[in-house]
Every structure is written in structure tokens, then in C-alpha cells.
Design a protein around this motif. Structure first.
Motif, short mmCIF file in Angstrom:
data_model
loop_
_atom_site.label_atom_id
_atom_site.label_comp_id
_atom_site.label_asym_id
_atom_site.label_seq_id
_atom_site.Cartn_x
_atom_site.Cartn_y
_atom_site.Cartn_z
N ARG A 27 0.82 -1.21 0.00
CA ARG A 27 0.00 0.00 0.00
C ARG A 27 0.86 1.26 0.00
O ARG A 27 0.41 2.33 0.39
CB ARG A 27 -0.94 -0.02 1.22
N ARG A 28 2.11 1.10 -0.42
CA ARG A 28 3.02 2.23 -0.55
C ARG A 28 3.79 2.11 -1.84
O ARG A 28 4.02 1.01 -2.35
CB ARG A 28 4.03 2.28 0.60
N ASP A 29 4.20 3.24 -2.38
CA ASP A 29 5.14 3.27 -3.48
C ASP A 29 6.13 4.40 -3.22
O ASP A 29 6.18 4.94 -2.10
CB ASP A 29 4.43 3.43 -4.83
N ARG A 61 -7.69 0.04 -5.60
CA ARG A 61 -7.34 -0.36 -6.96
C ARG A 61 -5.87 -0.14 -7.26
O ARG A 61 -5.33 -0.71 -8.22
CB ARG A 61 -8.20 0.41 -7.96
N ASP A 62 -5.21 0.68 -6.42
CA ASP A 62 -3.79 0.96 -6.62
C ASP A 62 -2.89 0.08 -5.75
O ASP A 62 -1.66 0.20 -5.81
CB ASP A 62 -3.49 2.43 -6.31
N TYR A 63 -3.49 -0.79 -4.93
CA TYR A 63 -2.67 -1.71 -4.14
C TYR A 63 -1.92 -2.64 -5.10
O TYR A 63 -2.29 -2.81 -6.26
CB TYR A 63 -3.54 -2.56 -3.22
N SER A 64 -0.89 -3.27 -4.60
CA SER A 64 -0.14 -4.23 -5.40
C SER A 64 -0.06 -5.56 -4.64
O SER A 64 0.70 -5.68 -3.68
CB SER A 64 1.26 -3.70 -5.68
N PRO A 70 -3.90 -5.33 -6.75
CA PRO A 70 -5.14 -4.61 -6.45
C PRO A 70 -6.12 -5.47 -5.65
O PRO A 70 -6.18 -6.69 -5.83
CB PRO A 70 -5.70 -4.28 -7.84
N ARG A 106 -0.71 4.43 -0.85
CA ARG A 106 -1.75 4.28 -1.86
C ARG A 106 -3.08 4.16 -1.13
O ARG A 106 -3.29 3.22 -0.37
CB ARG A 106 -1.50 3.03 -2.70
N HIS A 107 -3.98 5.09 -1.35
CA HIS A 107 -5.24 5.10 -0.63
C HIS A 107 -6.36 4.38 -1.37
O HIS A 107 -7.31 3.91 -0.75
CB HIS A 107 -5.65 6.54 -0.33
N ASP A 108 -6.25 4.29 -2.67
CA ASP A 108 -7.28 3.63 -3.47
C ASP A 108 -6.97 2.13 -3.55
O ASP A 108 -5.88 1.76 -4.01
CB ASP A 108 -7.31 4.23 -4.88
#
Length: 396
Positions: free
Chosen positions: A172-174, A183-186, A188, A179-181
Motif C-alpha cells: 500500500r506504498r510506493d 485499486r492501486d494496491y499491489s 489490487p 496508496r489510498h485507493d
């Protein structure tokens, strides 16, 4: 950390040097490093060992004495599950009757360590080579735990893996921050949830800020706090879900307390002799109203997560304060009331008011030998200052 740096950190020379070093002391770190180099140690090995000594010292709050046998990266440590929380994760799999688990995003291996320590067979995936090397070191004590340097989602897409249930902790970071959305998790969150068609039994570690609207209705969403800090939200599916709905797990002082329910509004009542601040896990889970009804308290305001009652409560789910004085809020009036009571040490809490406690405190010109808590709160649109004293609440 690059893979070469991880190989150096896990080398016999670096591990031997690390084992020989005294407990890390930042005030003497430069001197120690110089002494080690002067003694003939390779400068690169010294740098690797010193880095791990510093990270181990920082990791003690999450891992206790286990940190002394682990290797870390800075980012990996910041994102790693606390060992006490990981133990609760692992117990779910054991209680549900599973004997093996695939940790799809193992990071440094904190959750995999907890799984393995309870006798579960662990297949741990990590797509970053350096992190996989460190995770392999951290899991070295368990013969039935294996680290695979691979993308777990790609592996699942191409074939089967040998495990009965899954655990996923998406990044949940880059490089730009959190990353708050979802859909942007890795990977998702939607992609993870799609795995349920093949893998119905799954645990997913998520941000406690995940909106309730993103929680599938047939799962258990559990918000977890540890010693007052809300550290995660766990999403549990299939046989790993102990309930369908929301729950709050409060870990404090070595004890654990669970509250389950559906997020419903609570009854509002007049300010009584006591005010209670619900634990953050209870607030985040939306269970303030049901918890208040259980302990016989009411909300001060329908939009504010503070409870009130006329008798002290025995609950691990809220912190209590005895009301000493209530006054309409103004900075001048509050300062006068505090001065009259000789309050020199003040804890400032606020809810529903745009006030910076750090900026307010010096303006109050506190003097005296007594201490108190002031709760700045908006009730029915009116701003109030509640001067109060903390009360002990046993972890019953």
C-alpha cells in the motif's frame, strides 16, 4: 535494498560480525564502525552489519526478542506485521483446521513466521529478490516453511500451488507514499478478491482506513488496535471468517478483547458524570453504537465518538474520564478554569473542533502541580470544554 546488498547481509561474515556486536547505541555507532574497520573487518561487511544492528534495535517494538535473529530493510520493517498481531492471524488458520497456507506477499516474513511457529506448512512468495533473501533467512528455523522468489499472482494464474488457504498483504506504498485507493494496491484488492472463486478461504491485511463500502458483505472485516494504535483491518473470507460483518480486536498489555456486531447508530443522551473514549478499532469498525448499548452508555452527540454515563464502566473497549467541570469553550475561559485548579500538566483531546492542541497548550499558560485532561468537543453544534480526570478501567 539491492539483491547484492541482501546477499552481503546474509553472508557468514556479516552475520558473524553482527552477532559479535554490542547492543546498538546510536551515540556510539560511528565509533564502533571505525573500531571494527580498524580491527581488519571489511568496510562493506561493517556497513551491512551496522545497518542490521540499527534496524534490529528499531524492530524490537514489533518483534521483541525475535528481532535479534532477523534481518530487515527499512521499508520492510515499517510495513511488517507486529508479531502479536501476526500470531492472531495464524491462530485463525489453525482454529479453522488448516494445515498449510500460502503467503502470497510475504515481505520480510513476519506473518509466515507466525504461521510456521504454530505448525502450519508455509509457502511464502516474494517478488523482490532482496526481500526474498532476507525472508528466507528469517524463516530458516522452520523446515516446513519455504520462500519462493516469484510473483504469486502470476504463479496462481499459470497453475496450482500446494496450500489449503491464502494470506495476502498487498503493498500500500510506493515511491510517492501511501496508496489510498484499493485499486492501486499491489496486487489490487479486486484482483485478490477474484481469487475466491478458486480459493474461498483467505485472509487479507488491509489499511484500517479502507472505507466500509469496499468490504464485501459475505466477509468478516476486523479492525485491530494494539496498545491504542489502530494497526490494520483484516478481511477474512470462507472458513476463516468467524462472523459475517464487522469486529474490533483490541490488543492491550498482552491481553486480547473482541467485539463483534453490525455498524448501527447509537442512542444519544445527556452528558453524565463520566465520559468514555472508544478504542480506535471500535471507532473504525463503526461499532461505537452497539458497544455503547452493551455497556450501558450513550453517545454525547450522534456525530461524535464519545460516550457518557453516570457510573464508571468496566470495559477494555474504551478509556474513561471522570468529569470535573464543563464549560462553554473559549480559550480565555478554559485558561482561567485550569489556573483556578492549579493544573500544570494537561492532556488535550478534541473531537469535532478545528483546534491544534500543540498550538493551544502554550497559550493556556499552565502553572501548578496537578494534572488533568481536557476534552474539546462539539455537542449539538455548541463547543464545550470538559475538564476531566482519567479513571482506571480493568481489561475485563
Amino acid at each position: 535494498m539491492e539483491a547484492d546488498a541482501a546477499r552481503l547481509a546474509t553472508s557468514p561474515a556479516a552475520l558473524a560480525l553482527l552477532a559479535s556486536m554490542p547492543p546498538y547505541d546510536p551515540a556510539h555507532a560511528l565509533t564502533l564502525a571505525s573500531q571494527l574497520r580498524s580491527g581488519g573487518a571489511d568496510p562493506a561487511v561493517v556497513a551491512a552489519a551496522m545497518t542490521q544492528a540499527r534496524l534490529r534495535a528499531a524492530a524490537a517494538s514489533k518483534f521483541g526478542p525475535f528481532a535479534d535473529g532477523m534481518l530487515f530493510t527499512q521499508d520492510g520493517l515499517e510495513q511488517a506485521t507486529r508479531l502479536a498481531v501476526a500470531a492472531h492471524h495464524a491462530k485463525r488458520y489453525l482454529d479453522a483446521g488448516f494445515g498449510s497456507v500460502a503467503d502470497l506477499t510475504c515481505g520480510l516474513g513476519a506473518d509466515s513466521m507466525a504461521f510456521a511457529s504454530l505448525g502450519l506448512s508455509v509457502l511464502a512468495f516474494e517478488r523482490d529478490e532482496a526481500t526474498a533473501l532476507l525472508a528466507d533467512h528469517n524463516l530458516r528455523h522452520w523446515d516446513d516453511a519455504r520462500v519462493v522468489h516469484a510473483d504469486a499472482m502470476a504463479t496462481l494464474a499459470s497453475g496450482h500451488i500446494d496450500a489449503e488457504a491464502l494470506f495476502v498483504d498487498p503493498a500500500r506504498r510506493d515511491g510517492r507514499g501511501r496508496r489510498h485507493d484499493p485499486r492501486d494496491y499491489s496486487p489490487p484488492l479486486d484482483d485478490i478478491l477474484d481469487l475466491r472463486s478458486t480459493w474461498p478461504d483467505m485472509g487479507i491485511k488491509l489499511s484500517p482506513a479502507l472505507p466500509h463500502s469496499a468490504v464485501p458483505p459475505d466477509t468478516e472485516a476486523q479492525w485491530v488496535s494494539m496498545d491504542g494504535d489502530v494497526v490494520e483491518m483484516g478481511l477474512w473470507t470462507g472458513r476463516l471468517a468467524r462472523t459475517r460483518g464487522h469486529s474490533a480486536l483490541v490488543l492491550r498489555g498482552g491481553s486480547s478483547h473482541l467485539f463483534e456486531g453490525e455498524p448501527l447508530p447509537g442512542e444519544v443522551g445527556p452528558l453524565g458524570a463520566y465520559v468514555y473514549e472508544p478504542d480506535g478499532a471500535v471507532i473504525r469498525s463503526g461499532l461505537v453504537g452497539p458497544m455503547a448499548a452493551t455497556v450501558g452508555a450513550t453517545l454525547i452527540d450522534p456525530h461524535i465518538a464519545y460516550l457518557t454515563c453516570d457510573a464508571p464502566l468496566s470495559t477494555p473497549f474504551a478509556t474513561g474520564f471522570r468529569v470535573v467541570e464543563t464549560l462553554p469553550y473559549s480559550e480565555k475561559r478554559l485558561a482561567s478554569a485550569l489556573a483556578a485548579r492549579g493544573i500544570g500538566t494537561l492532556e488535550i483531546k478534541k473531537r469535532g473542533m478545528d483546534i491544534d492542541p500543540a498550538a493551544l497548550r502554550p497559550r493556556l499558560k499552565l502553572k501548578g502541580d496537578t494534572s488533568a485532561t481536557v476534552i474539546l468537543i462539539r455537542v449539538d453544534g455548541a463547543r464545550l470544554a470538559i475538564i476531566a480526570e482519567r479513571v482506571e478501567s480493568p481489561n475485563a
